[in-house]
Design an enzyme around this catalytic site. Structure first.
Site, PDB file in Angstrom:
ATOM      1  N   LEU A 131      -9.485   9.709 -40.056  1.00 41.30           N
ATOM      2  CA  LEU A 131      -9.052   9.212 -41.363  1.00 41.30           C
ATOM      3  C   LEU A 131      -9.987   9.655 -42.480  1.00 41.30           C
ATOM      4  CD1 LEU A 131      -7.057   7.426 -42.955  1.00 41.30           C
ATOM      5  CD2 LEU A 131      -8.584   5.493 -42.497  1.00 41.30           C
ATOM      6  N   ASP A 132      -9.411  10.342 -43.473  1.00 37.88           N
ATOM      7  CA  ASP A 132     -10.109  10.724 -44.702  1.00 37.88           C
ATOM      8  C   ASP A 132     -11.364  11.562 -44.448  1.00 37.88           C
ATOM      9  OD1 ASP A 132      -8.261   9.404 -46.349  1.00 37.88           O
ATOM     10  OD2 ASP A 132      -9.269   7.488 -46.019  1.00 37.88           O
ATOM     11  N   GLU A 133     -11.367  12.337 -43.374  1.00 41.44           N
ATOM     12  CA  GLU A 133     -12.522  13.174 -43.086  1.00 41.44           C
ATOM     13  C   GLU A 133     -12.141  14.636 -42.879  1.00 41.44           C
ATOM     14  OE1 GLU A 133     -15.277  11.727 -40.214  1.00 41.44           O
ATOM     15  OE2 GLU A 133     -15.263   9.684 -40.994  1.00 41.44           O
TER      16      GLU A 133
END
Length: 289
Positions: free
Chosen positions: A232-234
Site C-alpha cells: 500500500l502506497d509504496e
C-alpha cells in the site's frame, strides 16, 4: 525537414547496464532508418551502473513504420541487454479512471483530457459508490458503479479487468479510489496503474488525513503520485507536490490545499507516463521531463 515530408513520430525508451557505445548505436540506427532526432535525453546512474535513455524521433517518410523499426532495433537491444520500448507517439491512449466519493482529481482529469492538456481519452469511469455517477454521465462518458465488499472483492476486481480488456485501456488511474487492490490485480496491472496518495511527509494513513495533519501542526503538506503495487502506497514514485502551511489553516482549508496538490501531482504523473517519460529503475523512477 519540411512539414510536407514529415512522417510519423516515435519514442524509444531504454534501460541497460552502462557501457561504451550505446548512444552511438542508437543514433546510428535511427539515422540509417531515416529518423530525425527531435529530442534526446539520457542518464547514467553512477551508483548503480544503469543507463537510461529517451529519444523522440520523426521519420522522414510515412513508409517508416513502427513494426519495421521494432524489428530492426531488436538486435541492438539484445546486444546491449536493453529493456526497451519503441512506441508511436501519435497513438491516442485510453484511460480507465477509478474513483470513490471525492471527485476533485476526476474533475481535473476530465477537464485536462477535454482540452488536450493530457494526451489521452477517458474510456470510462468506475466507482465503488454511486456519488459521481450523475457528473460523469453529463459528460457523455460511460459510468460503471461496481460496489465492493470483502465477499465481492474478487468478482468486482474481475469486472474492472474485463473493462480494461473490453475498452482497450492503456492506463488505469486511481483518482482517489479508496480501495486497496489485491495482489492479483496489481500483478495484472503492473506498470499500467497510477495512484494518488494524499500525503508527503509525514504520512497520515486512513481516514481524515488532513485532520491528522492539523492535529500534528504540520508545516508542510503534499501529495504523491506513484505506480500501484501490492504494498500500500509504496510503489515507485512518479511525482510529488508540496505546499507550506501554518497554524492559521483549519482542517477544511488544509484539505482544500491538499486537493489542489493531489490533482496537480496526478495530472503530471499521468501526462509523463503517456508521453513515455517515465522509466522504472527498481523501486525508483527516472523521469525525462
Amino acid at each position: 525537414m519540411s512539414n510536407a515530408s514529415a512522417g510519423p513520430e516515435y519514442v524509444l525508451t531504454l534501460s541497460c547496464a552502462d557501457r561504451l557505445g550505446i548512444v552511438h548505436a542508437v543514433a546510428g540506427f535511427l539515422a540509417e532508418r531515416g529518423c530525425n532526432i527531435v529530442d534526446s535525453q539520457q542518464f547514467s546512474d553512477r551508483l548503480d551502473g544503469g543507463f537510461f535513455m529517451r529519444v523522440h524521433v520523426q521519420a522522414e517518410s510515412a513508409q517508416t513504420t513502427l513494426d519495421d523499426l521494432q524489428v530492426g532495433f531488436a538486435p541492438i537491444g539484445a546486444t546491449f541487454g536493453m529493456d526497451w520500448q519503441l512506441r508511436d507517439l501519435g497513438a491516442r491512449q485510453r484511460l480507465l479512471v477509478l474513483v470513490s466519493k471525492q471527485d476533485h482529481c476526476l474533475n481535473d482529469l476530465l477537464y485536462r483530457c477535454r482540452v488536450g492538456a493530457i494526451p489521452a481519452d477517458i474510456a470510462a469511469v468506475v466507482s465503488n459508490h454511486p456519488d459521481v455517477g450523475p457528473m460523469v454521465e453529463k459528460t457523455g462518458l460511460p459510468f460503471h458503479h461496481l460496489p465492493v465488499t470483502a465477499d465481492t472483492k474478487q468478482a468486482q476486481e474481475q469486472a474492472i479487468l474485463d473493462l480494461v480488456s473490453a475498452l482497450r485501456v492503456d492506463l488505469v488511474v486511481l483518482a482517489r479510489y479508496m480501495q486497496v487492490l489485491s495482489h492479483d490485480l496489481c500483478e495484472k496491472l503492473v506498470g499500467r496503474a497510477i495512484n494518488i496518495h494524499h500525503s508527503f511527509l509525514p504520512s497520515f494513513k486512513g481516514a481524515r488525513p488532513y485532520h491528522q495533519a492539523y492535529e500534528r501542526g504540520v508545516k508542510l503538506i503534499g501529495a504523491t503520485a506513484h505506480y500501484v503495487t501490492e504494498v500500500l502506497d509504496e510503489g515507485p514514485i512518479i511525482e510529488q507536490e508540496v505546499a507550506r502551511v501554518d497554524h492559521t489553516l483549519t482542517p477544511a482549508k488544509l484539505a482544500a490545499v491538499g486537493r489542489d496538490l493531489e490533482s496537480l501531482a496526478l495530472a503530471r504523473a499521468v501526462t509523463w507516463h503517456l508521453e513515455h517519460r517515465v522509466i522504472l529503475n527498481g523501486m525508483r523512477t527516472v523521469i525525462f521531463r
